[in-house]
Design a protein around this motif. Structure first.
Motif, PDB file in Angstrom:
ATOM      1  N   ASP A 260      -0.429  -3.826   6.027  1.00  0.00           N
ATOM      2  CA  ASP A 260      -1.013  -3.137   7.190  1.00  0.00           C
ATOM      3  C   ASP A 260      -2.539  -3.246   7.199  1.00  0.00           C
ATOM      4  O   ASP A 260      -3.241  -2.348   7.672  1.00  0.00           O
ATOM      5  CB  ASP A 260      -0.598  -1.658   7.198  1.00  0.00           C
TER       6      ASP A 260
ATOM      7  N   HIS B 160       0.863  -1.189   0.000  1.00  0.00           N
ATOM      8  CA  HIS B 160       0.000   0.000   0.000  1.00  0.00           C
ATOM      9  C   HIS B 160       0.893   1.231   0.000  1.00  0.00           C
ATOM     10  O   HIS B 160       2.110   1.124   0.146  1.00  0.00           O
ATOM     11  CB  HIS B 160      -0.965  -0.013   1.190  1.00  0.00           C
TER      12      HIS B 160
ATOM     13  N   ASP C 252       6.373   4.045   4.826  1.00  0.00           N
ATOM     14  CA  ASP C 252       7.187   2.981   5.437  1.00  0.00           C
ATOM     15  C   ASP C 252       7.108   1.677   4.642  1.00  0.00           C
ATOM     16  O   ASP C 252       7.752   0.686   4.997  1.00  0.00           O
ATOM     17  CB  ASP C 252       6.784   2.741   6.903  1.00  0.00           C
ATOM     18  N   HIS C 253       6.317   1.702   3.551  1.00  0.00           N
ATOM     19  CA  HIS C 253       6.187   0.499   2.711  1.00  0.00           C
ATOM     20  C   HIS C 253       6.690   0.709   1.285  1.00  0.00           C
ATOM     21  O   HIS C 253       7.148  -0.230   0.662  1.00  0.00           O
ATOM     22  CB  HIS C 253       4.739   0.005   2.702  1.00  0.00           C
TER      23      HIS C 253
ATOM     24  N   HIS D 137       0.745  -4.983  10.213  1.00  0.00           N
ATOM     25  CA  HIS D 137       0.788  -3.577  10.630  1.00  0.00           C
ATOM     26  C   HIS D 137       1.760  -3.363  11.803  1.00  0.00           C
ATOM     27  O   HIS D 137       1.480  -2.602  12.715  1.00  0.00           O
ATOM     28  CB  HIS D 137      -0.639  -3.136  11.021  1.00  0.00           C
ATOM     29  N   HIS D 138       2.860  -4.117  11.789  1.00  0.00           N
ATOM     30  CA  HIS D 138       3.920  -3.937  12.787  1.00  0.00           C
ATOM     31  C   HIS D 138       3.463  -4.265  14.219  1.00  0.00           C
ATOM     32  O   HIS D 138       4.137  -3.938  15.189  1.00  0.00           O
ATOM     33  CB  HIS D 138       4.485  -2.510  12.735  1.00  0.00           C
TER      34      HIS D 138
HETATM   35 ZN   LIG Z   1       3.334   0.215   7.946  1.00  0.00          ZN
END
Ligand SMILES: [Zn+2]
Length: 361
Positions: free
Chosen positions: A225, A92, A96-97, A252-253
């Motif tokens: 995520d 997405h 951070d991706h 999602h971490h």
């Molecule tokens: Zn993320």
């Protein structure tokens, strides 16, 4: 029936065992094993799959700047012995991706990119945000061989290596749409006690690409995520993942807006691996959901959670990075050529543990 004569097969496994026993040698993809590497991108995502045929799939590329791209490049070249990334899948459009992709494409060739189609505007339904077009420009401009919009049911055309388990990487869903159920799709009993839906998540997290990697009976699940309501629809009333899984990349971490307990319990993983950061992710409800999983034998974290709720941490042996200023230690997973057994390694902790692939239900 296995078409390979038993003696040849024994020889193959004997050579492979000898290779593993040799000190100082990296077990590259040519040993018939499937590899998955979690690269530390400080609470972002960068999961590198290396197939027995030597092909590579990078799922997400960490944050912008040089740090994460260099970490991915270093692991890909030095550890996984890759000279290029064959497939990049961006789950997405959060920084951070997708942030590290453009810089990575300067460091090594990236062949084919799959994503949801680059949004013109902020994908989180915040039309007032004028920065997004600028932030996404390097990704838009990066030089790659081919770009494809990914759709539910798409299979990444990975090559099958001889004498190894059947390999498949399929997109189960994306942009809140899923593969269709069939008469055989399981109807989990847990769906009868499904917790209430939450307010609709307007962010691009809900649009995340959901991936299932199969290597024989070994199943690995990575949903970027993906958030609560969409997770719920993925497994109820029918489990569109199709079965349980072996390894669950904690979504999602490890944030509590994801990791719906019904989904996690229906997938019933043996191993979970969380790409959290020093203070990001690894939240209490998710940690409790994972800790209560009766199927699980081990939980791994990329980072030790250094917030005040330090009770939400697995033992140090299962955590790749313990300090804020870390050396970006990775987590590795290698699946035997027949898909029946896999090893998780945390080199920074001298940790190595073998797990049996489970029968799927
Ligand atoms: Zn993320």
């Amino acid at each position: 029936m296995n078409p390979i004569p038993a003696t040849l097969r024994r020889l193959h496994f004997a050579l492979w065992a000898l290779w593993l026993a040799l000190p100082g040698l990296e077990a590259g993809s040519e040993d018939g094993r499937l590899e998955i590497h979690w690269i530390d991108v400080e609470g972002g995502a960068a999961t590198l799959i290396v197939t027995p045929a030597g092909e590579s799939v990078l799922v997400d590329s960490g944050n912008p700047g040089t740090r994460d791209a260099e970490r991915i490049h270093r692991l890909a070249t030095a550890t996984a012995k890759l000279s290029r990334i064959d497939y990049l899948i961006t789950t997405h459009f959060h920084l951070d991706h997708f942030g590290g992709a453009a810089q990575l494409a300067r460091l090594m060739p990236v062949d084919r990119v799959y994503d949801n189609g680059i949004p013109e505007r902020n994908p989180d339904n915040r039309p007032g945000d004028t920065r997004f077009p600028l932030l996404v420009r390097p990704y838009r401009d990066m030089e790659v061989n081919q770009r494809l919009v990914i759709n539910p049911g798409d299979r990444i055309p990975l090559k099958q290596a001889p004498e190894t388990a059947a390999l498949e990487l399929v997109c189960l869903g994306t942009r809140r749409q899923f593969v269709a159920a069939t008469a055989d799709t399981p109807r989990p009993a847990l769906c009868a006690s499904l917790p209430a839906l939450r307010e609709r998540d307007q962010s691009d997290n809900a649009n995340s690409v959901v991936l299932l990697l199969k290597f024989g009976d070994f199943h690995f699940f990575d949903a970027g995520d993906l958030t609560w309501n969409v997770e719920s629809r993925l497994v109820c009333p029918q489990n569109l993942v199709g079965s349980t899984v072996d390894v669950y990349q904690v979504t999602h971490h490890g944030l509590d807006s994801s990791n719906h307990p019904t989904l996690v319990n229906i997938l019933a993983p043996t191993v979970t691996i969380m790409n959290n950061g020093v203070t990001k992710g690894c939240q209490p409800k998710t940690f409790a959901t994972l800790a209560a999983l009766t199927s699980a034998q081990a939980h791994y974290q990329m980072h030790k959670n250094l917030r005040s709720d330090q009770e939400n941490n697995v033992p140090d042996e299962y955590i790749a990075n313990l300090k804020k200023d870390c050396d970006a230690h990775p987590i590795h997973l290698k699946v035997d050529p027949d898909g029946r057994r896999y090893t998780v390694q945390v080199p920074s902790r001298d940790h190595s543990r073998v797990f049996q692939t489970t029968a799927k239900r």
